[in-house]
Design a protein around this motif. Sequence first.
Motif, PDB file in Angstrom:
ATOM      1  N   UNK A  16      16.365  11.298  44.260  1.00 52.03           N
ATOM      2  CA  UNK A  16      16.568  10.332  43.332  1.00 52.03           C
ATOM      3  C   UNK A  16      14.825  10.060  42.912  1.00 52.03           C
ATOM      4  N   UNK A  17      14.540  10.128  41.513  1.00 55.55           N
ATOM      5  CA  UNK A  17      13.258   9.645  41.083  1.00 55.55           C
ATOM      6  C   UNK A  17      12.969   8.085  41.044  1.00 55.55           C
ATOM      7  N   UNK A  18      11.799   7.633  41.607  1.00 53.22           N
ATOM      8  CA  UNK A  18      11.453   6.260  41.570  1.00 53.22           C
ATOM      9  C   UNK A  18      10.042   6.425  40.949  1.00 53.22           C
ATOM     10  N   UNK A  19       9.974   5.671  39.621  1.00 53.69           N
ATOM     11  CA  UNK A  19       9.006   5.326  38.877  1.00 53.69           C
ATOM     12  C   UNK A  19       7.950   4.755  39.484  1.00 53.69           C
ATOM     13  N   UNK A  20       6.661   4.997  39.208  1.00 57.12           N
ATOM     14  CA  UNK A  20       5.413   4.208  39.474  1.00 57.12           C
ATOM     15  C   UNK A  20       5.021   4.599  40.903  1.00 57.12           C
ATOM     16  N   UNK A  21       5.263   5.727  41.545  1.00 55.88           N
ATOM     17  CA  UNK A  21       4.704   6.201  42.792  1.00 55.88           C
ATOM     18  C   UNK A  21       3.671   7.337  42.579  1.00 55.88           C
ATOM     19  N   UNK A  22       2.766   7.758  43.392  1.00 53.11           N
ATOM     20  CA  UNK A  22       2.066   8.954  43.226  1.00 53.11           C
ATOM     21  C   UNK A  22       3.045  10.179  43.552  1.00 53.11           C
ATOM     22  N   UNK A  23       3.330  10.946  42.468  1.00 54.99           N
ATOM     23  CA  UNK A  23       4.236  12.195  42.632  1.00 54.99           C
ATOM     24  C   UNK A  23       3.657  13.230  43.499  1.00 54.99           C
ATOM     25  N   UNK A  24       2.247  13.140  43.459  1.00 51.20           N
ATOM     26  CA  UNK A  24       1.519  14.445  43.689  1.00 51.20           C
ATOM     27  C   UNK A  24       1.508  14.491  45.389  1.00 51.20           C
ATOM     28  N   UNK A  25       2.002  13.285  45.888  1.00 51.80           N
ATOM     29  CA  UNK A  25       1.806  13.323  47.520  1.00 51.80           C
ATOM     30  C   UNK A  25       3.297  13.005  48.135  1.00 51.80           C
ATOM     31  N   UNK A 324       2.632   6.006  18.510  1.00 49.93           N
ATOM     32  CA  UNK A 324       1.255   5.688  19.062  1.00 49.93           C
ATOM     33  C   UNK A 324       1.229   4.434  19.719  1.00 49.93           C
ATOM     34  N   UNK A 325       2.663   3.623  19.689  1.00 49.97           N
ATOM     35  CA  UNK A 325       2.672   2.385  20.264  1.00 49.97           C
ATOM     36  C   UNK A 325       2.861   2.458  21.944  1.00 49.97           C
ATOM     37  N   UNK A 326       3.196   3.483  22.291  1.00 50.64           N
ATOM     38  CA  UNK A 326       3.745   3.558  23.662  1.00 50.64           C
ATOM     39  C   UNK A 326       5.073   3.115  24.134  1.00 50.64           C
ATOM     40  N   UNK A 327       5.721   2.665  23.011  1.00 46.48           N
ATOM     41  CA  UNK A 327       7.197   2.128  23.093  1.00 46.48           C
ATOM     42  C   UNK A 327       7.799   2.853  22.200  1.00 46.48           C
ATOM     43  N   UNK A 328       8.461   3.895  22.943  1.00 44.19           N
ATOM     44  CA  UNK A 328       9.534   4.969  22.081  1.00 44.19           C
ATOM     45  C   UNK A 328      10.112   5.836  23.251  1.00 44.19           C
ATOM     46  N   UNK A 329      11.090   6.489  22.281  1.00 50.33           N
ATOM     47  CA  UNK A 329      11.880   7.446  23.412  1.00 50.33           C
ATOM     48  C   UNK A 329      11.666   8.932  22.971  1.00 50.33           C
ATOM     49  N   UNK A 330      10.577   9.245  22.209  1.00 51.19           N
ATOM     50  CA  UNK A 330      10.404  10.536  21.526  1.00 51.19           C
ATOM     51  C   UNK A 330       9.833  11.786  22.491  1.00 51.19           C
ATOM     52  N   UNK A 331      10.797  11.941  23.545  1.00 43.38           N
ATOM     53  CA  UNK A 331      10.386  12.897  24.653  1.00 43.38           C
ATOM     54  C   UNK A 331       9.920  14.368  24.038  1.00 43.38           C
ATOM     55  N   UNK A 332      10.547  14.787  22.986  1.00 41.73           N
ATOM     56  CA  UNK A 332      10.115  16.202  22.584  1.00 41.73           C
ATOM     57  C   UNK A 332       8.983  16.162  21.834  1.00 41.73           C
ATOM     58  N   UNK A 333       8.834  15.024  20.872  1.00 39.73           N
ATOM     59  CA  UNK A 333       7.663  14.820  20.187  1.00 39.73           C
ATOM     60  C   UNK A 333       6.178  14.310  20.899  1.00 39.73           C
ATOM     61  N   UNK A 334       6.407  13.592  22.019  1.00 38.44           N
ATOM     62  CA  UNK A 334       5.184  13.117  22.739  1.00 38.44           C
ATOM     63  C   UNK A 334       5.173  13.520  24.203  1.00 38.44           C
ATOM     64  N   UNK A 351      -0.760  10.820  32.612  1.00 42.34           N
ATOM     65  CA  UNK A 351      -1.559  12.093  33.089  1.00 42.34           C
ATOM     66  C   UNK A 351      -1.448  12.188  34.556  1.00 42.34           C
ATOM     67  N   UNK A 352      -1.132  11.289  35.381  1.00 36.89           N
ATOM     68  CA  UNK A 352      -0.782  11.441  36.735  1.00 36.89           C
ATOM     69  C   UNK A 352       0.686  11.749  36.904  1.00 36.89           C
ATOM     70  N   UNK A 353       1.581  12.166  36.047  1.00 33.73           N
ATOM     71  CA  UNK A 353       2.772  12.226  36.288  1.00 33.73           C
ATOM     72  C   UNK A 353       3.822  11.292  36.581  1.00 33.73           C
ATOM     73  N   UNK A 354       3.400  10.227  36.332  1.00 30.28           N
ATOM     74  CA  UNK A 354       4.189   8.949  36.433  1.00 30.28           C
ATOM     75  C   UNK A 354       5.069   8.852  35.204  1.00 30.28           C
ATOM     76  N   UNK A 355       6.322   8.606  35.624  1.00 29.74           N
ATOM     77  CA  UNK A 355       7.420   8.527  34.252  1.00 29.74           C
ATOM     78  C   UNK A 355       7.127   7.098  33.773  1.00 29.74           C
ATOM     79  N   UNK A 356       7.158   7.231  32.374  1.00 28.70           N
ATOM     80  CA  UNK A 356       6.867   6.110  31.320  1.00 28.70           C
ATOM     81  C   UNK A 356       8.119   5.675  31.062  1.00 28.70           C
TER      82      UNK A 356
END
Length: 455
Positions: A16-25, A324-334, A351-356
């Motif tokens: 299960x994915x948990x947002x806001x953790x370091x995915x690279x470790x 450009x607001x950061x509040x959207x669900x446009x996965x394929x567009x952004x 940029x760190x792979x954190x789920x928005x």
Amino acid sequence: MACNMVKNSAITNQLVAKPHVNFGKLGHGANTLATTKRNYMGTIKMQLVTDNPKKYQNLGIGELGKFGKFGGKFVPESLITCLGKLEAEFNLVLNDSKFQEELEVALRDFVGRETPLYYAERLTKHYKNEEGKGPEIYIKREDLNHCGAHKMNNAIAQVMIAKRMGRKSVVAATGAGQHGVATAAACAKHDLDCTIFMGSEDINKQSSNVLLIKLLGAKVKSVEGNFKDASSEAIREWVGNLETSYYLTGTVVGPHPCPAMVREFQSVIGKETRRQAKEKWGAKPDVLLACIGSGSNALGLFHEFINEKDVRLIGVEAAGFGLDSGKHSATLSKGHVGVYHGALSYLLQDDEGQILNPHSVGVGLEYPGVGPELSFLKESGRAEFETASDTEAVEAYKRLAKLEGIFPSLEASHAFAYLHKLCPTLPDGCKVVVNCSGRGDKDAAIVFNYHQQNH
């Protein structure tokens, strides 16, 4: 006219994915199903299972259970057997005449299919130009299904599979509540225990559907957050009881064969549309239009026509407050490519792979990923993907209600919103089919309050 298992905390933490953790470790609580786009094949040990490349040829699925490079099975080894059993059962029911006959009866007598292909005369007139020319708009009325959405097409079929597999209980996650209601109703019909996980934010917005789920005899478990968080908790519940429970996904995301199953059971939408179009005007539709969350209703309409390049496929994502607001669900567009909930697809991530955290006035579109098949359709250029904002969706909801007497869900309203930009570009008489994937009485209060707050 052409218009161009046993409960195991280690398994749970890996699945299960948990947002806001370091995915690279990789460590305690590491997110192993939502990995950085730069490193998704590197730091975490996962197993991608090989399928017979000819097995799913008729379903449009390639080698390794993938669509191009997208999809697959990025899951802990402990889940491979469980997914293998599900895949085997899916293969059986596809060719089991008795199952198909039972499903046909259920779709007709319980779900209420077929749904109409409705000519929206006043909406068509609304979009005519000054010379009285423009496209003709038809609405595929999935909102008229039992429980008010396309979700029942898949829910009833998968509950039948769960019953065949000897499962005693079903777990599912829902956003807007439509998949939750459909799953609860299907479980009630087939005498299976049902637990629906729902984000606390969505429970507050969709209280009427919560009541319906409970009246149907299912349990509702609140999870802090929204649909992505509810999905993670539903998967955790399933992992804790793999031998007797069934995880019923309503979206075309997740590890193979889940996306293929949902799309297959939703493809009845496009099959009916082809037949109805032939009856009404003697040809195929020219343009197909559907909203995009994770993609089940869009693929249900599109799949029948994917190999016919003269039929345009247009998916409309939620632009929320703006791209450009950061509040959207446009996965394929952004979004960018990464792994989440067991499959490779486009994701909303930093940029760190954190789920928005996604946003949309249509809560059923609030998911940070999209199905692998839609990801492939984007990369191959076969389908077009556009966006509509919250305000545009609300206005489209009100427009359809006033012109046609139809309340579309706020999710489907995003597709109707795009007609404003699309119609002026189309030739006279072009046939456009819009998938009204759900009814919008559940959203009436949201629309009314939105109007009050912004006018």
